[in-house]
Design an enzyme around this catalytic site. Structure first.
Site, PDB file in Angstrom:
ATOM      1  CG  ASP A   9     -46.645  -5.457 -16.704  1.00  8.69           C
ATOM      2  OD1 ASP A   9     -46.833  -4.254 -16.953  1.00  8.69           O
ATOM      3  OD2 ASP A   9     -45.626  -5.862 -16.102  1.00  8.69           O
ATOM      4  CD  GLU A 149     -37.978  -5.944 -12.975  1.00 15.13           C
ATOM      5  OE1 GLU A 149     -37.050  -6.556 -13.532  1.00 15.13           O
ATOM      6  OE2 GLU A 149     -39.011  -5.575 -13.572  1.00 15.13           O
TER       7      GLU A 149
END
Ligand code: DGL
Length: 263
Positions: A9, A149
């Protein structure tokens, strides 16, 4: 020696895909590469993302993997055919499993897709869904990535952002929404609150099923024994360890920084 499932990723988000793979195939060894030095991919050009994807794939192939999972939606959207041509092992992206699931669950044929700017611009989901005869309404939701995040999963600001992004899709009458970005499964609660009664398609879950199906069919499933999960990152491991725990819902022990060979 048993070969592992390789997953890459652009950074941390692909851990949502890894989590589903581990939960479905708990005996398998995995190697995860997070390209944390070059994240985000979602705002970069197709050409750059493709080059990064090939470099990441080569690194994982050199580690000895039996299947490659492109966990990043943007990298899947831009580079899957190139990787499939280049590599001799099976390569699975997240776009096709998600699109296929949407086709299975939609009742009214109106499907929404959300993702990074790159994923939406690539029209990768649209191409497949329109090929199935479905109507597609798509929208980039770039602010979702930093919100996740930051850990702001259930905050007012996240709800307001989701409302701003998603209400136009709701007005189009979609009954199915594809979460076309690694980070979005963590926002299922808030997305549901805005969208109401729609099918949310989690590309991570669908991709894990696809990996299992391919390994089953080729006789490539690991036969027993404990599993080993290794992690590589291209920037320092600290942030990856700290933030990644939330994505994987587990501690990240064996995380190492690597310099991947460039093309
Ligand atoms: N992993 C990316 C994706 O799923 C999101 C983060 C990024 O932009 O790199 O598209």
């Amino acid at each position: 020696m048993e070969r592992a499932i390789g997953v890459f990723d652009s950074g941390i988000g692909g851990l949502t895909v890894l989590r589903e793979i581990i939960s479905l195939l708990p005996e398998e060894d995995t190697i995860y590469l997070g390209d944390t030095a070059r994240v985000p991919y979602g705002t970069k050009s197709a050409e750059t993302v493709r080059r990064y994807a090939i470099e990441n794939a080569r690194f994982l192939v050199d580690q000895g993997i039996k299947i490659l999972v492109v966990a990043c939606n943007t990298a899947s959207a831009y580079s899957l055919p190139a990787l499939q041509t280049l590599l001799s092992i099976p390569v699975v992206g997240v776009v096709e499993p998600g699109a296929r699931r949407a086709k299975e669950v939609t009742r009214n044929g109106r499907v929404g897709v959300i993702g990074t700017e790159g994923t939406i611009k690539s029209r990768a989901y649209e191409g497949l869904l329109e090929g199935y005869g479905l109507q597609v309404f798509s929208r980039p939701c770039p602010l979702f990535v930093p919100l996740v995040e930051e850990g702001w999963i259930d905050e007012e600001v996240t709800y307001l952002t989701a409302k701003k992004y998603l209400e136009p899709l709701k007005e189009k009458g979609v009954d199915t929404l594809i979460l076309g970005c690694t980070h979005y499964p963590l926002l299922k609660g808030v997305i549901k609150k805005v969208m109401g009664d729609v099918n949310l398609v989690d590309s991570a879950e669908e991709t894990a099923k696809e990996v299992r199906a391919i390994l089953e069919e080729s006789g490539g499933l690991k036969k027993g024994g404990g599993s080993i999960h290794r992690f590589f990152v291209t920037d320092s491991p600290e942030r990856f360890r700290a933030v990644g725990r939330r994505f994987l819902r587990n501690n990240l022990r064996d995380v190492r920084k690597v310099d991947i060979p460039l093309l």
